[in-house]
Design a protein around this motif. Sequence first.
Motif, PDB file in Angstrom:
ATOM      1  N   SER A   1       0.735  -1.026  -0.168  1.00 46.70           N
ATOM      2  CA  SER A   1      -0.049   0.074  -0.102  1.00 46.70           C
ATOM      3  C   SER A   1       0.830   1.270  -0.107  1.00 46.70           C
ATOM      4  N   GLN A   2       2.177   1.290   0.098  1.00 51.09           N
ATOM      5  CA  GLN A   2       2.885   2.203  -0.131  1.00 51.09           C
ATOM      6  C   GLN A   2       4.378   1.746  -0.915  1.00 51.09           C
ATOM      7  N   SER A   3       4.670   2.849  -1.627  1.00 49.23           N
ATOM      8  CA  SER A   3       5.871   2.537  -2.649  1.00 49.23           C
ATOM      9  C   SER A   3       7.074   2.102  -1.560  1.00 49.23           C
ATOM     10  N   ASN A   4       7.829   1.221  -2.159  1.00 47.35           N
ATOM     11  CA  ASN A   4       8.963   0.790  -1.252  1.00 47.35           C
ATOM     12  C   ASN A   4      10.223   0.850  -2.033  1.00 47.35           C
ATOM     13  N   HIS A   5      11.280   0.083  -1.731  1.00 44.74           N
ATOM     14  CA  HIS A   5      12.528   0.088  -2.693  1.00 44.74           C
ATOM     15  C   HIS A   5      12.578  -0.443  -3.903  1.00 44.74           C
ATOM     16  N   ILE A   6      11.399  -1.217  -4.043  1.00 47.56           N
ATOM     17  CA  ILE A   6      11.259  -1.897  -5.408  1.00 47.56           C
ATOM     18  C   ILE A   6      10.314  -1.215  -6.353  1.00 47.56           C
ATOM     19  N   SER A   7       9.337  -0.757  -6.128  1.00 44.52           N
ATOM     20  CA  SER A   7       8.378  -0.437  -6.936  1.00 44.52           C
ATOM     21  C   SER A   7       7.360   0.763  -6.287  1.00 44.52           C
ATOM     22  N   ASP A   8       6.546   1.543  -6.962  1.00 44.82           N
ATOM     23  CA  ASP A   8       5.504   2.434  -6.745  1.00 44.82           C
ATOM     24  C   ASP A   8       4.422   1.508  -6.452  1.00 44.82           C
ATOM     25  N   SER A   9       3.531   2.027  -5.613  1.00 48.38           N
ATOM     26  CA  SER A   9       2.286   1.256  -5.444  1.00 48.38           C
ATOM     27  C   SER A   9       1.050   2.092  -5.699  1.00 48.38           C
ATOM     28  N   SER A  10       0.083   1.292  -6.248  1.00 45.74           N
ATOM     29  CA  SER A  10      -1.146   1.834  -6.790  1.00 45.74           C
ATOM     30  C   SER A  10      -1.914   2.739  -5.790  1.00 45.74           C
ATOM     31  N   TYR A  11      -1.565   2.328  -4.563  1.00 47.82           N
ATOM     32  CA  TYR A  11      -2.286   3.255  -3.570  1.00 47.82           C
ATOM     33  C   TYR A  11      -1.670   4.589  -3.076  1.00 47.82           C
ATOM     34  N   ASP A  12      -0.318   4.521  -3.368  1.00 52.57           N
ATOM     35  CA  ASP A  12       0.569   5.709  -2.981  1.00 52.57           C
ATOM     36  C   ASP A  12       0.680   6.752  -4.074  1.00 52.57           C
ATOM     37  N   ILE A  13       0.068   7.954  -3.541  1.00 58.00           N
ATOM     38  CA  ILE A  13       0.310   9.187  -4.610  1.00 58.00           C
ATOM     39  C   ILE A  13       1.671   9.673  -4.946  1.00 58.00           C
ATOM     40  N   ARG A  14       2.376   9.145  -4.092  1.00 58.77           N
ATOM     41  CA  ARG A  14       3.986   9.659  -4.140  1.00 58.77           C
ATOM     42  C   ARG A  14       4.305   8.624  -5.221  1.00 58.77           C
ATOM     43  N   ARG A  15       4.812   8.962  -6.365  1.00 59.77           N
ATOM     44  CA  ARG A  15       5.381   8.054  -7.212  1.00 59.77           C
ATOM     45  C   ARG A  15       6.717   8.133  -7.464  1.00 59.77           C
ATOM     46  N   LYS A  16       7.437   7.723  -6.425  1.00 59.43           N
ATOM     47  CA  LYS A  16       8.886   7.826  -5.963  1.00 59.43           C
ATOM     48  C   LYS A  16       9.726   7.381  -7.212  1.00 59.43           C
ATOM     49  N   TRP A  17       9.271   6.318  -7.930  1.00 58.99           N
ATOM     50  CA  TRP A  17      10.168   5.776  -8.915  1.00 58.99           C
ATOM     51  C   TRP A  17       9.743   5.891 -10.299  1.00 58.99           C
ATOM     52  N   LYS A  18       8.373   6.373 -10.529  1.00 60.35           N
ATOM     53  CA  LYS A  18       7.797   6.550 -11.707  1.00 60.35           C
ATOM     54  C   LYS A  18       7.605   4.993 -12.262  1.00 60.35           C
ATOM     55  N   GLY A  19       7.429   4.204 -11.437  1.00 61.63           N
ATOM     56  CA  GLY A  19       7.298   2.776 -12.011  1.00 61.63           C
ATOM     57  C   GLY A  19       8.143   1.886 -10.893  1.00 61.63           C
ATOM     58  N   LEU A  20       9.033   1.359 -11.498  1.00 58.30           N
ATOM     59  CA  LEU A  20      10.026   0.314 -10.621  1.00 58.30           C
ATOM     60  C   LEU A  20      11.349   1.237 -10.338  1.00 58.30           C
ATOM     61  N   SER A  21      11.913   0.803  -9.240  1.00 61.09           N
ATOM     62  CA  SER A  21      13.107   1.520  -9.134  1.00 61.09           C
ATOM     63  C   SER A  21      14.325   0.884  -9.987  1.00 61.09           C
ATOM     64  N   PRO A  22      15.525   1.455  -9.976  1.00 56.35           N
ATOM     65  CA  PRO A  22      16.511   0.714 -10.670  1.00 56.35           C
ATOM     66  C   PRO A  22      16.861  -0.572  -9.974  1.00 56.35           C
ATOM     67  N   PHE A  23      16.711  -0.960  -8.790  1.00 58.11           N
ATOM     68  CA  PHE A  23      16.911  -2.260  -8.231  1.00 58.11           C
ATOM     69  C   PHE A  23      15.561  -3.111  -8.433  1.00 58.11           C
ATOM     70  N   GLY A  24      14.692  -2.428  -8.583  1.00 55.92           N
ATOM     71  CA  GLY A  24      13.270  -3.358  -8.813  1.00 55.92           C
ATOM     72  C   GLY A  24      13.531  -3.965 -10.579  1.00 55.92           C
ATOM     73  N   LYS A  25      14.106  -3.237 -11.215  1.00 57.61           N
ATOM     74  CA  LYS A  25      14.128  -3.715 -12.622  1.00 57.61           C
ATOM     75  C   LYS A  25      15.094  -4.830 -12.875  1.00 57.61           C
ATOM     76  N   GLU A  26      16.204  -4.764 -11.684  1.00 53.09           N
ATOM     77  CA  GLU A  26      17.112  -5.815 -11.623  1.00 53.09           C
ATOM     78  C   GLU A  26      16.414  -7.061 -10.924  1.00 53.09           C
ATOM     79  N   LEU A  27      15.605  -6.642 -10.033  1.00 55.29           N
ATOM     80  CA  LEU A  27      14.775  -7.696  -9.328  1.00 55.29           C
ATOM     81  C   LEU A  27      14.112  -8.705 -10.093  1.00 55.29           C
ATOM     82  N   VAL A  28      13.310  -7.994 -10.973  1.00 58.34           N
ATOM     83  CA  VAL A  28      12.524  -8.610 -11.957  1.00 58.34           C
ATOM     84  C   VAL A  28      13.274  -9.805 -12.652  1.00 58.34           C
TER      85      VAL A  28
END
Length: 397
Positions: free
Chosen positions: A173-200
């Motif tokens: 329900s909140q953006s984390n170090h991997i990805s933005d959340s659909s519930y979180d109006i703060r779109r920190k990463w504008k999608g996936l974080s750089p680490f999130g892309k590596e993680l996928v």
Amino acid sequence: MKLSTLGAALAIALGSTSVAAQDDYQASEKAIQLAKDNILIDTHIDVPYRIHNKWDDVSKATERGDFDYPRAIEGGLNAPFMSIYIPAHLEFEGKGKSYELANQLIDMMEALAYRAPDKFAIADSVADVEQQFKNGVMSLAMGMENGSPIEGELKNLHHFYERGVRYITLAHSQSNHISDSSYDIRRKWKGLSPFGKELVQEMNNVGMLIDVSHISDDAFYQVMDISNVPVIASHSSLRKYTPGFERNMDDDMLLALKKNGGVIQINFGSSFVTNQANTWYDRRDEAQQQAKQSGKDTTNFKAAFRKKNPFPYASLEQVLDHIDHVVELIGIEHVGIGSDYDGVGDSLPVGLKDVSTYPNLVQGLLDRGYSDADIKKILGENLLRVWRQAESYAKAH
């Protein structure tokens, strides 16, 4: 464990239950046998956090909650994915607490299987599920809801794979170090974080299914671009019936899911199924805020509001409408069951109040003209197909 709206927080909460009478629904013997004679997979049941929060021996009948062994057997459920749910609290993110809690919840599932080996067994693979079904034992698969326990370390992905986790919901329900959340109006990463892309990419390589429930639309499409393996939406429904609710999937996303080869597992929670239920929480929270501003005592406001404004439960037929739409738009091969039992509190549809009621869903599918072969795909074959593909890709890499 999810939120019906941002303001609903962990809301309708753990331990709340309403096992209402199913008098309006009567499954035929054929529907009951279809449920019991085939592998029935539900990809999202929140038992681990429920019993972590307040202990219940779910190997026996329980007075609370939506899942226990006797009711699951009655409903034909034989391969639930138990949700290793990690709250999206800031104190959990990146401080070791997520990792610790995830391991504790996995321990509890292993202990459950150890204490009742005649009833449960941990399932790490498709082969496990198939063999344990033949043996008459319920498979306990595990999915991690919220990738917070990865804590920016690919070694933790491998750790949790070794512990039996087979899908990860990238965020909650909140953006984390991997990805933005659909519930979180703060779109920190504008999608996936750089680490999130590596993680996928590494999830593909290790054989860990990627769960796109909860993440933002931008993150979803980035996953589609990166993943070489079909993904799952472990407990999502359709935005067609809940306009503006980003937590659900729209038609363009469904078409992208078809191209990817993935599967959407329909969430039963009423707020995921109908707009009326979805907006009820907003109306409640707005009324509570107005009461606070006017200086009124709001200690018991939510209970009083619910009594005065009864919750508009969805119906089984409306859940079936979601399945119908997926089938009509992208085909029978791309839909399954992700009920969210024990995760949406007292918000479940009439006719689908707990794990004993899957035959009602099967009966509804029969009544709508679905063949036995189609129903078997929805019950489990579609999910097994995607899981096999993840296993095959990992073996080749």
